[in-house]
Design a protein around this motif. Structure first.
Motif, mmCIF file in Angstrom:
data_model
loop_
_atom_site.group_PDB
_atom_site.id
_atom_site.type_symbol
_atom_site.label_atom_id
_atom_site.label_comp_id
_atom_site.label_asym_id
_atom_site.label_seq_id
_atom_site.Cartn_x
_atom_site.Cartn_y
_atom_site.Cartn_z
ATOM 1 N N TRP A 205 0.688 -1.306 -0.093
ATOM 2 C CA TRP A 205 -0.116 0.007 -0.044
ATOM 3 C C TRP A 205 0.973 1.207 0.013
ATOM 4 C CZ3 TRP A 205 -0.757 4.315 3.174
ATOM 5 C CH2 TRP A 205 -1.970 5.084 2.747
ATOM 6 N N ASP A 208 2.640 1.503 -3.342
ATOM 7 C CA ASP A 208 1.613 1.847 -4.475
ATOM 8 C C ASP A 208 1.368 3.607 -4.449
ATOM 9 O OD1 ASP A 208 1.482 -0.425 -5.474
ATOM 10 O OD2 ASP A 208 -0.525 -1.040 -4.614
ATOM 11 N N LEU A 209 1.202 4.123 -3.051
ATOM 12 C CA LEU A 209 0.977 5.386 -2.862
ATOM 13 C C LEU A 209 2.261 6.247 -3.319
ATOM 14 C CD1 LEU A 209 -0.837 7.539 -1.455
ATOM 15 C CD2 LEU A 209 0.537 7.219 0.646
ATOM 16 N N TYR A 210 3.338 6.053 -3.081
ATOM 17 C CA TYR A 210 4.634 6.464 -3.639
ATOM 18 C C TYR A 210 4.782 6.394 -4.825
ATOM 19 C CZ TYR A 210 9.472 7.054 -4.968
ATOM 20 O OH TYR A 210 10.539 7.539 -5.497
ATOM 21 N N GLN A 213 1.643 8.393 -6.749
ATOM 22 C CA GLN A 213 1.510 9.816 -6.501
ATOM 23 C C GLN A 213 2.979 10.742 -6.781
ATOM 24 O OE1 GLN A 213 -1.497 11.228 -5.727
ATOM 25 N NE2 GLN A 213 -2.463 9.313 -5.962
#
Length: 275
Positions: A205, A208-210, A213
Motif C-alpha cells: 500500500w 503504491d502510494l509512492y 503519487q
C-alpha cells in the motif's frame, strides 16, 4: 534485504488476473488494453523519449538503491573466465559494465565478452557513449539492435543471459523466455532482475502510494514525461508475481528455478538453468 525462495518444478501455479484479462490479439500497455502490434511501438516511444534521463531518473526514483540491486544481481551471476554474456534490454550499459568490472576485479577477464541487445537504438546510443566515456575495452563489448522476442543470434551461443527491468515491457513474456532458452548453451543460466510484488499488504500500500503519487510527478519535473512514467509504474503492477513468473520460466524449459526478493519484494532476482 533478501530472501531466497526455491520450488520444485512439479508444483502448479495460477497466473494472476492481469495476465488473463485481455482478449486474443490484445495485451496490456500499463493499465490500458491495446492491440499487440501497438505495444511495441508505444514502448519504443517511451524509452526513446526518456533515454537521456533514464539513469538519472533511476537514481531519483529508487534513491540510488537500484545500484545496489544491480550489484547483487551481478554477484548472483558470479561470472567466471570465458563467460559469454548476452544482456537483453540493457541499452544504457548498467549490467554490461558491472559484468566487465566484476570479471576484472576477480581476475576472470580472460575470454569474457558481453553483447548488449536492445530494441531501442536511442538507449544503445546512450550506452555506447557511456562506454567510451568510461574507457571500457571495446573488444569486450558489442552493441546490437534486436528484439527480445526474436533474437538475432544462433542457438546455443551464450553462457549467460541477463535482463534487468526490461521483461515487463515486452508484448509476449513467454516468447522472450523461449528465446532466452534457445540462445543459451546447455548449462547456461538465465537471470532476470525485475520489479515484483511486496511481501506484505501494508508495504504494498505504501509502495503504491509512492509509485502513483510521486514517480509520475518526478518524471514530469525531470524529463517532462508524466505519462511515460505513469506507464512505467502501471507496467510494474501488471507484471506477474514471483511464483507465476517461476512457473512461466519452467514452462519455457528452465530448471532449478529460484527467485530472491530484494527490499521486501520491490524487486526480485529470478534464476534458471538450461539443463
Amino acid at each position: 534485504m533478501a530472501s531466497l525462495n526455491i520450488r520444485s518444478t512439479g508444483q502448479s501455479t495460477q497466473y494472476n488476473s492481469a495476465e488473463q484479462s485481455t482478449q486474443p490479439g490484445q495485451t496490456h500497455f500499463g493499465f490500458q488494453t491495446v492491440q499487440e502490434e501497438e505495444k511495441a511501438e508505444k514502448v519504443h516511444k517511451v524509452f526513446e523519449d526518456v533515454a537521456n534521463k533514464y539513469d538519472l531518473m533511476n537514481d531519483l526514483m529508487s534513491a540510488g538503491i537500484h545500484r545496489l540491486w544491480k550489484d547483487i544481481f551481478m554477484h548472483t551471476l558470479s561470472p567466471t573466465k570465458n563467460t559469454q554474456l548476452l544482456d537483453v534490454a540493457g541499452g544504457t550499459g548498467d549490467i554490461a559494465f558491472r559484468f566487465l568490472d566484476y570479471v576484472k576485479n576477480t581476475n576472470s577477464v580472460n575470454g569474457c565478452h558481453v553483447t548488449v541487445c536492445d530494441i531501442n537504438k536511442a538507449m544503445l546510443d546512450v550506452g555506447e557513449a557511456r562506454c567510451q566515456r568510461l574507457n571500457y575495452d571495446k573488444n569486450q563489448i558489442d552493441w546490437k539492435v534486436g528484439d527480445a522476442e526474436q533474437l538475432p543470434f544462433e542457438d546455443n551461443v551464450f553462457d549467460a543471459y541477463t535482463i534487468a527491468f526490461g521483461i515487463r515491457n515486452v508484448t509476449h513474456i513467454d516468447k522472450v523466455l523461449t528465446e532466452a532458452y534457445r540462445v543459451l548453451q546447455p548449462g547456461g543460466r538465465f537471470l532476470c532482475l525485475e520489479f515484483s510484488h511486496l511481501e506484505t499488504n501494508i508495504a504494498q500500500w505504501f509502495y503504491d502510494l509512492y509509485s502513483f503519487q510521486v514517480i509520475p510527478v518526478m518524471g514530469h519535473l525531470v524529463s517532462g514525461q508524466w505519462q511515460h512514467y505513469q506507464y512505467l509504474v502501471e507496467s510494474i503492477r501488471q507484471f506477474p508475481n514471483q511464483e507465476t513468473f517461476m512457473h512461466m520460466m519452467e514452462t519455457a524449459g528452465f530448471r532449478q528455478v529460484t527467485y530472491e526478493n530484494l527490499t521486501m519484494g520491490i524487486v526480485a532476482i529470478h534464476s534458471g538453468f538450461k539443463l
